[in-house]
Write a protein that holds these residues in place. Structure first.
Motif, PDB file in Angstrom:
ATOM      1  N   VAL A 138      10.261  97.653  31.840  1.00 51.56           N
ATOM      2  CA  VAL A 138      10.136  98.597  30.713  1.00 51.56           C
ATOM      3  C   VAL A 138      11.145  98.281  29.600  1.00 51.56           C
ATOM      4  N   ALA A 139      12.237  97.571  29.962  1.00 50.99           N
ATOM      5  CA  ALA A 139      13.193  97.173  28.921  1.00 50.99           C
ATOM      6  C   ALA A 139      12.514  96.204  27.946  1.00 50.99           C
ATOM      7  N   GLU A 140      11.543  95.434  28.454  1.00 49.92           N
ATOM      8  CA  GLU A 140      10.825  94.464  27.612  1.00 49.92           C
ATOM      9  C   GLU A 140       9.903  95.154  26.624  1.00 49.92           C
ATOM     10  N   ASP A 141       9.157  96.135  27.091  1.00 48.35           N
ATOM     11  CA  ASP A 141       8.317  96.924  26.184  1.00 48.35           C
ATOM     12  C   ASP A 141       7.960  98.250  26.846  1.00 48.35           C
ATOM     13  N   MET A 142       7.656  99.225  25.970  1.00 43.69           N
ATOM     14  CA  MET A 142       7.413 100.593  26.468  1.00 43.69           C
ATOM     15  C   MET A 142       5.933 100.956  26.351  1.00 43.69           C
ATOM     16  N   ARG A 143       5.055  99.922  26.250  1.00 48.09           N
ATOM     17  CA  ARG A 143       3.634 100.244  26.041  1.00 48.09           C
ATOM     18  C   ARG A 143       3.070 101.026  27.219  1.00 48.09           C
ATOM     19  N   TRP A 144       2.011 101.762  26.932  1.00 44.71           N
ATOM     20  CA  TRP A 144       1.393 102.626  27.935  1.00 44.71           C
ATOM     21  C   TRP A 144       0.260 101.883  28.622  1.00 44.71           C
ATOM     22  N   SER A 145       0.089 102.119  29.908  1.00 48.33           N
ATOM     23  CA  SER A 145      -0.987 101.467  30.669  1.00 48.33           C
ATOM     24  C   SER A 145      -1.138 102.230  31.981  1.00 48.33           C
ATOM     25  N   ARG A 148       2.007 102.046  33.979  1.00 51.57           N
ATOM     26  CA  ARG A 148       3.089 102.899  33.475  1.00 51.57           C
ATOM     27  C   ARG A 148       2.821 104.363  33.846  1.00 51.57           C
ATOM     28  N   LEU A 149       1.559 104.739  33.846  1.00 43.40           N
ATOM     29  CA  LEU A 149       1.218 106.109  34.272  1.00 43.40           C
ATOM     30  C   LEU A 149       1.633 106.308  35.736  1.00 43.40           C
ATOM     31  N   CYS A 150       1.312 105.315  36.560  1.00 45.62           N
ATOM     32  CA  CYS A 150       1.672 105.375  37.983  1.00 45.62           C
ATOM     33  C   CYS A 150       3.196 105.386  38.144  1.00 45.62           C
ATOM     34  N   LEU A 151       3.862 104.537  37.373  1.00 45.23           N
ATOM     35  CA  LEU A 151       5.330 104.474  37.440  1.00 45.23           C
ATOM     36  C   LEU A 151       5.944 105.815  37.044  1.00 45.23           C
ATOM     37  N   TRP A 152       5.454 106.400  35.959  1.00 44.79           N
ATOM     38  CA  TRP A 152       6.018 107.670  35.476  1.00 44.79           C
ATOM     39  C   TRP A 152       5.898 108.742  36.577  1.00 44.79           C
ATOM     40  N   ILE A 153       4.743 108.804  37.206  1.00 43.90           N
ATOM     41  CA  ILE A 153       4.525 109.827  38.246  1.00 43.90           C
ATOM     42  C   ILE A 153       5.396 109.523  39.474  1.00 43.90           C
ATOM     43  N   ALA A 154       5.543 108.248  39.811  1.00 43.75           N
ATOM     44  CA  ALA A 154       6.420 107.882  40.939  1.00 43.75           C
ATOM     45  C   ALA A 154       7.853 108.315  40.654  1.00 43.75           C
ATOM     46  N   LEU A 155       8.323 108.082  39.415  1.00 47.27           N
ATOM     47  CA  LEU A 155       9.698 108.479  39.058  1.00 47.27           C
ATOM     48  C   LEU A 155       9.855 110.000  39.140  1.00 47.27           C
ATOM     49  N   ASN A 171      21.306 105.234  36.781  1.00 46.60           N
ATOM     50  CA  ASN A 171      21.738 103.834  36.666  1.00 46.60           C
ATOM     51  C   ASN A 171      20.690 102.946  35.996  1.00 46.60           C
ATOM     52  N   TYR A 172      19.556 103.533  35.636  1.00 41.56           N
ATOM     53  CA  TYR A 172      18.467 102.744  35.062  1.00 41.56           C
ATOM     54  C   TYR A 172      18.147 103.280  33.662  1.00 41.56           C
ATOM     55  N   PRO A 173      18.948 102.877  32.657  1.00 36.60           N
ATOM     56  CA  PRO A 173      18.795 103.461  31.311  1.00 36.60           C
ATOM     57  C   PRO A 173      17.424 103.244  30.675  1.00 36.60           C
ATOM     58  N   LYS A 177      14.860 106.163  29.535  1.00 41.33           N
ATOM     59  CA  LYS A 177      14.305 106.226  28.177  1.00 41.33           C
ATOM     60  C   LYS A 177      12.772 106.282  28.239  1.00 41.33           C
ATOM     61  N   PHE A 178      12.209 105.459  29.099  1.00 43.55           N
ATOM     62  CA  PHE A 178      10.747 105.427  29.281  1.00 43.55           C
ATOM     63  C   PHE A 178      10.251 106.795  29.766  1.00 43.55           C
ATOM     64  N   PHE A 179      10.961 107.365  30.723  1.00 41.65           N
ATOM     65  CA  PHE A 179      10.563 108.657  31.296  1.00 41.65           C
ATOM     66  C   PHE A 179      10.562 109.736  30.201  1.00 41.65           C
ATOM     67  N   THR A 180      11.641 109.765  29.424  1.00 47.75           N
ATOM     68  CA  THR A 180      11.764 110.775  28.361  1.00 47.75           C
ATOM     69  C   THR A 180      10.706 110.558  27.275  1.00 47.75           C
ATOM     70  N   ALA A 181      10.460 109.299  26.953  1.00 44.39           N
ATOM     71  CA  ALA A 181       9.519 108.992  25.871  1.00 44.39           C
ATOM     72  C   ALA A 181       8.112 109.516  26.165  1.00 44.39           C
ATOM     73  N   HIS A 182       7.745 109.596  27.432  1.00 46.10           N
ATOM     74  CA  HIS A 182       6.363 109.967  27.762  1.00 46.10           C
ATOM     75  C   HIS A 182       6.200 111.348  28.375  1.00 46.10           C
ATOM     76  N   GLN A 183       7.299 112.082  28.503  1.00 41.07           N
ATOM     77  CA  GLN A 183       7.193 113.333  29.269  1.00 41.07           C
ATOM     78  C   GLN A 183       6.313 114.399  28.611  1.00 41.07           C
ATOM     79  N   ASP A 184       6.069 114.254  27.284  1.00 35.58           N
ATOM     80  CA  ASP A 184       5.242 115.254  26.617  1.00 35.58           C
ATOM     81  C   ASP A 184       3.763 114.870  26.553  1.00 35.58           C
TER      82      ASP A 184
END
Ligand SMILES: N[C@@H](CCC(=O)N[C@@H](CS)C(=O)NCC(=O)O)C(=O)O
Length: 194
Positions: A138-145, A148-155, A171-173, A177-184
């Motif tokens: 996700v540090a490389e890019d924050m695009r949605w897919s 990423r949907l699966c990752l967000w729910i896992a987190l 420990n995983y900035p 950032k990715f989590f916050t960016a998509h929470q809405d």
């Protein structure tokens, strides 16, 4: 179509959030308790697991990734979730595996308490390695897919079930950032674990 689900399953949430991302508002939600072998669920899934998807002609799909693939392939609306890109599929394997590990850890703790420490520690170590890989991704890019949907729910599930210390996730900035960016996103905020 009917989606059988419950409020705490990360797998069912992935199927439901996929349907929402695709605007499939005609899917009926059938809330069940997979842990009590309800007759209603056993008819569609003899394994008594959610999610399960029954279509109007009586065909049933089980297993989250088969369900989401079916929904995406048959949706009339195009979406960021529809991709055959190998990178996304590779990411999806890791993100789904992390979801499985977090779920296995939670169920083990619920049913076996503090026993099986070696196995539980192994799950946590694997999860941390998954987090490290996804942090770089996700540090490389924050695009949605779909991955990423699966990752967000896992987190979110890791946080919800306190699988790792909150401090560990901090420990995983980039993941933070990715989590916050998509929470809405509606598909996520309207499907919070309950
Ligand atoms: N591999 C399955 C996992 C589904 C699963 O384990 N669902 C849990 C809820 S999170 C369940 O229904 N468990 C009930 C049981 O195992 O009896 C999938 O991807 O759908």
């Amino acid at each position: 179509m009917k989606l059988y689900l419950n409020g705490t399953s990360p797998f069912a949430r992935l199927a439901r959030a996929t349907a929402l991302e695709l605007d499939l508002s005609t899917i009926e939600m059938e809330w069940v308790d997979p842990w009590s072998d309800q007759a209603e669920l056993l008819i569609v899934n003899p394994l008594s697991r959610v999610p399960a998807l029954a279509d109007d002609s009586g065909d049933v799909l089980t297993e989250t990734l088969l369900i989401v693939r079916h929904l995406i392939e048959n949706a009339k609306r195009d979406s960021e979730l529809r991709t055959k890109d190998m990178r996304t599929i590779t990411e999806l394997g890791v993100a789904y595996g992390m979801m499985e590990l977090a779920f296995a850890f939670t169920i083990h703790k619920k049913h076996c308490g503090e026993s099986g420490t070696t196995l539980q520690n192994r799950r946590k170590s694997s999860l941390r390695r998954g987090l490290e890989v996804m942090e770089a991704v996700v540090a490389e890019d924050m695009r949605w897919s779909l991955s990423r949907l699966c990752l967000w729910i896992a987190l979110d599930y890791i946080r919800f079930r306190e699988v790792l210390d909150e401090a560990t996730l901090d420990n995983y900035p980039s993941l933070d950032k990715f989590f916050t960016a998509h929470q809405d996103r509606a598909a996520l905020s309207s499907t919070a674990f309950s």
